[in-house]
Write a protein that holds these residues in place. Structure first.
Motif, short mmCIF file in Angstrom:
data_model
loop_
_atom_site.label_atom_id
_atom_site.label_comp_id
_atom_site.label_asym_id
_atom_site.label_seq_id
_atom_site.Cartn_x
_atom_site.Cartn_y
_atom_site.Cartn_z
N ALA A 88 0.70 -1.12 -0.11
CA ALA A 88 -0.23 0.03 -0.08
C ALA A 88 0.98 1.28 -0.03
O ALA A 88 0.72 2.23 -0.66
CB ALA A 88 -1.01 0.06 1.15
N LEU A 89 1.83 1.31 0.72
CA LEU A 89 2.79 2.34 0.97
C LEU A 89 3.62 2.59 -0.54
O LEU A 89 3.96 3.71 -0.88
CB LEU A 89 3.73 2.41 2.01
CG LEU A 89 3.26 2.49 3.70
CD1 LEU A 89 4.53 2.34 4.49
CD2 LEU A 89 2.72 3.82 3.48
N LEU A 90 4.06 1.49 -1.13
CA LEU A 90 4.64 1.33 -2.21
C LEU A 90 3.81 2.06 -3.41
O LEU A 90 4.22 3.04 -3.99
CB LEU A 90 4.88 0.07 -2.87
CG LEU A 90 5.81 -0.13 -4.30
CD1 LEU A 90 6.87 0.66 -4.35
CD2 LEU A 90 5.70 -1.51 -4.61
N LYS A 91 2.52 1.82 -3.29
CA LYS A 91 1.74 2.27 -4.54
C LYS A 91 1.42 3.79 -4.26
O LYS A 91 1.54 4.83 -5.02
CB LYS A 91 0.16 1.83 -4.45
CG LYS A 91 0.27 0.23 -4.93
CD LYS A 91 -1.07 -0.32 -4.92
CE LYS A 91 -1.28 -1.65 -5.43
NZ LYS A 91 -2.48 -2.47 -5.32
N MET A 97 6.06 9.94 -7.49
CA MET A 97 7.42 9.92 -7.98
C MET A 97 7.52 9.53 -9.61
O MET A 97 8.37 9.79 -10.19
CB MET A 97 8.23 8.56 -7.30
CG MET A 97 8.74 8.93 -5.63
SD MET A 97 9.30 7.26 -5.03
CE MET A 97 10.97 7.21 -5.69
N LYS A 98 6.39 9.03 -9.94
CA LYS A 98 6.13 8.72 -11.43
C LYS A 98 5.87 10.29 -12.19
O LYS A 98 6.38 10.34 -13.22
CB LYS A 98 4.95 7.65 -11.76
CG LYS A 98 5.16 6.36 -11.48
CD LYS A 98 4.12 5.65 -11.74
CE LYS A 98 4.43 3.98 -11.74
NZ LYS A 98 3.35 3.23 -12.20
N ALA A 137 13.82 -5.02 -12.56
CA ALA A 137 13.30 -4.03 -11.48
C ALA A 137 13.33 -2.59 -11.92
O ALA A 137 14.18 -2.02 -12.45
CB ALA A 137 14.15 -4.57 -10.19
N GLN A 138 12.49 -1.91 -11.34
CA GLN A 138 12.38 -0.46 -11.55
C GLN A 138 12.27 0.13 -9.78
O GLN A 138 12.80 1.16 -9.76
CB GLN A 138 10.93 -0.39 -12.19
CG GLN A 138 10.57 1.27 -12.29
CD GLN A 138 11.95 1.91 -12.99
OE1 GLN A 138 12.18 1.63 -13.99
NE2 GLN A 138 12.29 3.18 -12.57
N TRP A 139 11.67 -0.53 -9.02
CA TRP A 139 11.36 -0.01 -7.91
C TRP A 139 11.84 -0.87 -6.59
O TRP A 139 12.05 -2.11 -6.68
CB TRP A 139 9.87 0.11 -7.45
CG TRP A 139 9.30 1.05 -8.41
CD1 TRP A 139 8.70 0.52 -9.56
CD2 TRP A 139 9.21 2.26 -8.67
NE1 TRP A 139 8.06 1.73 -10.36
CE2 TRP A 139 8.42 2.78 -9.76
CE3 TRP A 139 9.77 3.42 -7.79
CZ2 TRP A 139 8.10 3.86 -10.21
CZ3 TRP A 139 9.50 4.82 -8.22
CH2 TRP A 139 8.82 5.06 -9.39
N ILE A 140 12.49 -0.42 -5.63
CA ILE A 140 13.01 -1.04 -4.46
C ILE A 140 12.30 -0.53 -3.27
O ILE A 140 12.08 0.61 -3.09
CB ILE A 140 14.46 -1.05 -4.10
CG1 ILE A 140 15.20 -1.54 -5.41
CG2 ILE A 140 14.58 -1.80 -3.12
CD1 ILE A 140 16.61 -0.89 -5.19
N VAL A 141 11.76 -1.61 -2.37
CA VAL A 141 11.13 -1.24 -0.99
C VAL A 141 12.18 -1.77 -0.08
O VAL A 141 12.35 -2.93 0.04
CB VAL A 141 9.61 -1.76 -0.84
CG1 VAL A 141 9.29 -1.58 0.56
CG2 VAL A 141 8.60 -1.31 -1.58
N VAL A 142 12.66 -0.89 0.88
CA VAL A 142 13.59 -1.04 1.71
C VAL A 142 13.28 -0.91 3.12
O VAL A 142 12.43 -0.10 3.42
CB VAL A 142 14.98 -0.18 1.67
CG1 VAL A 142 16.04 -0.50 2.61
CG2 VAL A 142 15.47 -0.19 0.34
#
Length: 795
Positions: A88-91, A97-98, A137-142
């Motif tokens: 949810a936070l990623l979206k 960012m897009k 990969a385009q996005w990373i969730v750390v």
């Protein structure tokens, strides 16, 4: 009567020339004001660009703050449990960012030592390698896990997603990264709930400049942050450059954060140096043969913009107009030149004629100055004035020449008057010089033809130099010039020596009489006295003889002189009283009490006889480049020292003093303000003792440095000295003897061969002898001119 046009007509005829000057002045003024317009335009342009850039900076800052604010007020973000809701936070975070691809990362630091971050890895290949991300990969969730904020190590889990947010894979590792120790976290805590903009810095993971925006979440437990690169500012500045041809640099706290040039490149060093001395006003600097305008304009308390534009480009539109005006003006002037020349001819021609007459005055051809008639009254008056001036200058110069001539003769007469033994030398050398000079001037010999002089002033200068050749003798003491005996100073000290002999003889007589009183045989005592008397008389006669200096001393003479000097006499009176301070200085330490009587030698050399040379002498010799052997003492008046002179009457110190007159001749004449034509007098007069082979004095000059007049004067000086009848230190020579000596000097390359041959061949020696020598000296029967000239062939 003059055909007078008047000066007013002259002004009318030359008004076109004045108009030309006015036009040129106007063009210069036009250029000046055009340049000022360019400066004003560039300043306004830079100010305009600063305002536009300020708007861009503020707009980008506003947009960034709005993104952070919107995200911070989202319910899911404020939920402390949102850490577990990574999708949810990623979206949510990916949405802005897009929209703004300059946002590099958005993250939350939770109070329970957890950390959540979304990173756009499309910004850098370095990030892909660092996280070991899959290719798609385009996005990373750390996500970071710690037991507490102070824990050094944390567990990092990186979740990889493609561009459509489809999960790919995850990686887990241990990391040192601690968000709670980062500046943005601390600044957000101190920000009292507002959005904090951090200072620009170089992102390690991107190798780009960026800024962090951060703030506490409304729940007051978590901190949200956003990293945005400054590429957007550089892109905006480049858009401004494309339309204005201006380079723009943005600095924050002296650090470059955006530029129209690649940010990685070093800022122009010349520009940075110019900025250090600038005061935020329009200025210029140079680089690579180009000139640039530049200006620094602050837009906030921390941010300033620097603008740079090439001067040539800014000036180009104005220069086209200026060049067009110059071309038109030059064409107009070209059309006016024939008219100007025609009108000016009536004025220029008489001026040129007057200039020609003025040149005659400069060349001192006063009798050739002519009156010029023209149509301008003022020029006619000037011509008359020039003629009168020429006559006045001529009259004045004639008087000055007579005065100088008389003064030079006066100096020569003073030198001759100093000593009865050189009384005619300074008069006779000029006579002999002029006689030789006349023959040289008329000679057709190839070696002398180039020297022919017709200029009366130059000839007069050579005559004066011959009169002044011995002017340095004015400072030579008479007692040295006239020294006839070895013991002579200002008087002949033989009388003092004779007195000492009288004292010694008197002592011997007293001894003789005392012996008789004491009972010694009268005959024995008298015989001893008579022997002593006879020996003393013989010794004094010996001293008196060698004092004359006309015979060379033998080794036996030196031994006898030493023996005589050791004869003792008794001094009963102090020699330290009744003397001058100079004598006291020479004696050195003077005893308070002297134990008299004192036994002293009959002849002695004492400290009082040694006269030291001053340092000013050595400075003079160095200045004049003197090459002579310089004695340490100025004089040595020691009795034994002088009596030991091998032959003659002068010591080496006195000989140097006599020769020193050439140095002082040089010094004295150098200080006189001779005209350009007469400057040669100094060298001609001072060099009459120099030799062609460099063995002469005082400067050891060789033939390359010796002028023809100096060579003539050397021959005249030597011949006069050899044949003079009043020299105390030598007998006068006959003609044959003098010529023989000079022949040897030619062979030794002391004097000039060609001039001496002319001296013999043209019988100059005889013409001089018939007027100035005794009949007994003119021994023509001993002179064979043909033999002399043959002997000198090849010399």
């Amino acid at each position: 009567m003059h055909n007078v046009k008047g000066f007013k007509r002259f002004l009318v005829e030359y008004s076109l020339a004045i108009l030309t000057i006015v036009v040129v002045a106007l063009l210069i003024t036009q250029y000046y004001f055009s340049y000022q317009m360019v400066l004003d335009f560039v300043t306004k342009k830079f100010v305009y660009l600063a305002k536009q850039s300020s708007i861009i900076v503020k707009e980008k800052d506003k947009q960034s703050r709005e993104v952070v604010s919107i995200l911070a007020n989202t319910p899911i973000v404020n939920n402390i449990q949102s850490f577990e809701k990574k999708d949810a936070l990623l979206k949510l975070f990916v949405t802005p960012m897009k929209y703004n691809n300059k946002i590099f990362a958005i993250y939350i630091a939770y109070p329970d030592s957890k950390y959540f971050e979304v990173v756009n890895i499309g910004h850098s290949d370095f990030i892909i390698k660092m996280f070991k991300a899959p290719k798609e990969a385009q996005w990373i969730v750390v996500q970071l896990f710690r037991d507490n904020p102070q824990q050094l190590k944390a567990t990092e889990i990186a979740h990889f997603y493609d561009k459509d947010l489809h999960y790919i894979s995850s990686l887990s590792k241990t990391t040192d990264y601690n968000p709670y120790k980062r500046p943005w976290y601390k600044e957000a805590l101190d920000g009292q709930g507002s959005i904090v903009r951090g200072s620009p810095y170089m992102y390690y993971r991107l190798q780009k400049m960026g800024i962090t925006y951060s703030m506490p979440l409304p729940n007051e437990k978590s901190i949200i942050g956003m990293d945005i690169t400054l590429d957007v500012l550089s892109q905006s500045l480049r858009q401004l450059k494309d339309s204005t041809q201006t380079d723009i640099y943005m600095f924050e706290d002296q650090q470059l954060i955006a530029s129209t040039e690649p940010i990685e490149e070093q800022v122009d060093t010349a520009l940075m140096n110019a900025l250090r001395g600038s005061s935020n006003k329009l200025d210029i600097y140079n680089k690579d043969d180009k000139t640039y305008f530049f200006m620094a304009i602050p837009i906030t308390s921390h941010i300033k913009l620097v603008f740079k534009a090439e001067k040539g480009r800014m000036m180009q539109p104005y220069m086209k107009s200026i060049y067009a005006e110059i071309i038109v003006t030059l064409l107009l002037l070209l059309l006016l030149i024939p008219l100007i020349r025609k009108l000016s001819k009536g004025f220029v021609q008489p001026i040129e004629m007057l200039m020609a007459e003025n040149e005659k005055v400069k060349r001192r051809e006063f009798d050739k100055v002519m009156s010029i008639e023209s149509g301008i009254e003022e020029l006619n008056l000037f011509s008359d004035s020039l003629g009168d001036m020429a006559k006045s200058i001529k009259l004045h110069e004639e008087k000055q020449e007579k005065l100088l001539d008389a003064f030079i003769h006066l100096i020569a007469n003073m030198i001759d008057a100093k000593s009865p033994y050189t009384g005619e030398h300074c008069k006779r050398v000029p006579i002999l010089t002029n006689m030789i000079m006349k023959e040289v001037n008329e000679s057709e010999l190839d070696t002398l033809k180039e020297f022919h002089i017709k200029d009366k002033e130059l000839l007069k200068g050579i005559e004066w130099s011959s009169w002044l050749h011995d002017c340095g003798k004015l400072i030579i003491p008479n007692d040295i010039i006239d020294k006839a005996t070895k013991l002579e100073t200002v008087y002949n000290r033989i009388h003092e020596i004779r007195t000492r002999f009288e004292v010694v003889l008197r002592d011997a007589k007293i001894t003789y009489l005392t012996s008789i009183i004491e009972g010694e045989s009268h005959e024995t005592a008298k015989k001893e006295f008579e022997n002593t008397k006879q020996q003393l008389q013989s010794d004094f006669e010996f001293i008196a003889k060698i004092n004359m200096g006309d015979t060379k001393l033998s080794d036996e003479d030196y031994e006898r002189l030493i023996t005589i000097s050791n004869i003792k006499l008794e001094r009963n009176f102090s020699k330290y009283i009744g003397i001058s301070w100079q004598e006291k200085e020479l004696l050195g330490t003077i005893p308070k009490e002297e134990n008299l009587p004192v036994a002293e030698k009959l002849l002695f050399d004492g400290k009082e006889h040694e006269i030291p040379r001053s340092q000013s002498d050595f400075k003079l010799y160095e200045k004049e480049n003197v090459k002579m052997q310089i004695p340490e003492l100025l004089y040595n008046k020691g009795e034994l020292y002088n009596l030991c002179i091998p032959i003659g009457t002068i010591t080496k110190e006195e000989k140097f003093k006599i020769q020193e007159h050439a140095i002082h001749t040089l010094k004295i004449l150098k200080e006189l303000p001779w005209s350009d034509k007469l400057k040669h007098i100094v060298e001609d007069a001072a060099n009459h003792h120099e030799h062609l082979d460099g063995s002469g004095y005082p400067r050891s000059l060789n033939e390359d440095k010796l002028s023809v007049p100096a060579r003539i004067m050397a021959i005249a000086d030597i011949f006069e000295a050899l044949t003079a009848t009043n020299r105390p230190y030598k007998k006068s020579k006959t003609l044959s003897q003098a010529i023989a000596i000079m022949v040897d000097m030619v062979k030794a390359r002391n004097i000039d061969s060609e001039i001496f041959k002319l001296f013999i061949k043209n019988k100059i020696y005889l013409k001089y002898a018939q007027g100035h020598l005794k009949e007994s000296q003119i021994d023509l029967e001993n002179i064979n001119e043909a033999q002399i000239l043959k002997e000198l062939e090849g010399s």
